[in-house]
Structure formats: structure tokens, C-alpha cells
Design an enzyme around this catalytic site. Structure first.
Site, PDB file in Angstrom:
ATOM      1  CE  LYS A  94      -4.379  -0.254   2.243  1.00 44.55           C
ATOM      2  NZ  LYS A  94      -5.084  -0.364   3.532  1.00 44.55           N
TER       3      LYS A  94
HETATM    4  C1  E4P Z   1      -8.377   0.380   3.452  1.00 47.12           C
HETATM    5  O1  E4P Z   1      -7.659  -0.322   2.801  1.00 47.12           O
HETATM    6  C2  E4P Z   1      -8.057   0.933   4.757  1.00 47.12           C
HETATM    7  O2  E4P Z   1      -7.300   0.028   5.489  1.00 47.12           O
HETATM    8  C3  E4P Z   1      -9.246   1.242   5.580  1.00 47.12           C
HETATM    9  O3  E4P Z   1     -10.416   1.049   4.943  1.00 47.12           O
HETATM   10  C4  E4P Z   1      -9.072   2.493   6.341  1.00 47.12           C
HETATM   11  O4  E4P Z   1     -10.175   2.921   7.000  1.00 47.12           O
HETATM   12  P1  E4P Z   1     -10.668   2.597   8.456  1.00 47.12           P
HETATM   13  O5  E4P Z   1      -9.563   1.942   9.213  1.00 47.12           O
HETATM   14  O6  E4P Z   1     -11.028   3.925   9.019  1.00 47.12           O
HETATM   15  O7  E4P Z   1     -11.849   1.708   8.253  1.00 47.12           O
END
Ligand code: E4P
Length: 228
Positions: A94
């Protein structure tokens, strides 16, 4: 359509796999923190579990792991990504949707290291990972809707743009930070490839008061019917 679990907690991953047959995992630094484990231990445990389940390879069961968010140069991002990718064939890296991030993802894809461009908040941002061959793009839904925005058009625009230019299916659209069953349906209705959400969101999406009420009605009928 595919469903990923957004978590770094192994017990949740096992439960989501057994119950819902999830297709992959997404993590982020906050999920790693919530796992209560050091970074390398948390991602190492996930890598070991994936292997033990016979799910080796990002094509079979992708696990997105985010680089250190403090890194802001192309070179430092590439270096961090190479080290993480070497740990498991399931890891997809990522990278944030910045200029340096896109440049890093472009180079990593050329090397065969698959990338997930994350923290995407506009259709314009979503164009660049597709143009440069990333495996995934992660437009965030929940964060925008928590802020009062309606994401129906946002996701539909990305899907349509990808279809217009042959990106659809090559760079797969992960609707991220999905918080509600309604958001899952909206993403599915416009043709997003993947939803990633927490276990509770998936549990809420199968639970329905009428189903429970129906089970009660049929149970009472069952009890009041002679067996023979
Ligand atoms: C997506 O890949 C992220 O990890 C994720 O959705 C981030 O958001 P959240 O932790 O606030 O749900």
C-alpha cells in the site's frame, strides 16, 4: 465481487475466512496498532496463517500491507516496499496517492511488486494508479461519508472512467473503509470489484430483524405441529 477483511487481527481474519469466505485482507498502520503486535510480528503472523491455509500468492489471497507513512520520497518508498514484499508472496504494498507514491508504485509494478494505491479521495486521483499499472486502487468511502459526502457518484465515476479506457478489472477498485451494508450495496450496484470492511460490517450485512422474526414464527409453527 470480492470481499476483503480490513483488519490485522488474526482471530478476526480466521473467523471472517471461515464464515464469509473472504478473498483477501487489507491492513493499515492503525489496524496493526489495534492488533497489539509489533509491525513485523503482525504481518509475519498473517503471512504464516495464509501459507498454512494453502493460500499462497497475491493472485490467490492478497494481503495489503502499508509502508511507513512517514516516508515521502519515491526512493524511500520503493526501498520499504521491496523489504515488505520480500516477506510473503501474498503481500501487496500500500502506497499513498501522492506524486511520489505514484512514481514509487509505477517502479514497483515494473519490478513485479504489486501495489495498492491508498488514501484515494477523488476520481482524478484514481486515474493515476490505473495509468501506471497498480493492481489495486483504494478509494475511501467511509471517511468521506462520515464527513457528510455521498459517495455514489464518486465510485460510479471511477468505474465508468476505468471502463472507458480499458483499466476496469486490470486495476481493481477496492471500496475502502466501508462502514455499512448500504455502502456495500452501493459499491456492488455500480460494479466496484472489491469491498474491504471490518468483520462487524459483514456481520451486520447478513443480520436482519425480519430473518430473526421469521425464524421465531417458523419455530413456533414447528413446535405446534404434530410430528406424525
Ligand atoms: C483500506 O484499505 C483501509 O485500510 C481502511 O479502509 C481504512 O479505514 P478505516 O480503518 O477507518 O476503516
Amino acid at each position: 465481487m470480492k470481499f476483503f477483511l480490513d483488519s490485522a487481527k488474526l482471530d478476526e481474519i480466521v473467523q471472517a475466512h471461515k464464515t464469509f469466505g473472504i478473498d483477501g485482507i487489507t491492513t493499515n498502520p492503525r489496524h496493526i496498532q489495534n492488533s497489539g503486535k509489533p509491525f513485523l510480528k503482525a504481518i509475519g503472523d498473517i503471512a504464516s496463517w495464509v501459507k498454512s491455509e494453502g493460500l499462497s500468492g497475491y493472485e490467490v489471497f492478497p494481503v495489503s500491507v502499508e509502508i511507513n507513512p512517514h516516508l515521502d520520497s519515491r526512493e524511500s518508498m520503493i526501498d520499504a516496499a521491496r523489504k515488505i514484499a520480500a516477506i510473503s508472496p501474498n503481500f501487496v504494498i500500500k502506497i499513498p496517492a501522492t506524486q511520489e507514491g505514484i512514481a514509487a508504485a509505477r517502479q514497483l509494478e515494473k519490478e513485479g511488486i504489486r501495489t495498492n494505491v491508498t488514501l484515494v479521495f477523488s476520481a482524478a486521483q484514481a486515474l493515476w494508479p490505473a495509468k501506471n499499472g497498480s493492481l489495486f486502487v483504494s478509494p475511501f468511502i467511509g471517511w468521506k461519508e462520515d464527513n457528510g459526502e455521498d459517495c455514489g457518484k464518486y465510485i460510479n465515476d471511477i468505474v465508468q472512467i476505468y471502463k472507458n479506457y480499458g483499466f476496469y478489472g486490470k486495476t481493481q477498485i477496492i471500496c475502502a473503509a466501508v462502514r455499512t451494508p448500504k455502502q456495500i450495496v452501493e459499491c456492488a450496484a455500480v460494479g466496484a470489484d472489491i469491498v474491504t470492511a471490518g468483520l462487524e460490517v459483514y456481520q451486520n450485512s447478513i443480520n436482519h430483524a425480519y430473518t430473526r422474526q421469521g425464524i421465531k414464527i417458523f419455530s413456533d409453527a414447528w413446535d405446534n405441529t404434530a410430528r406424525e
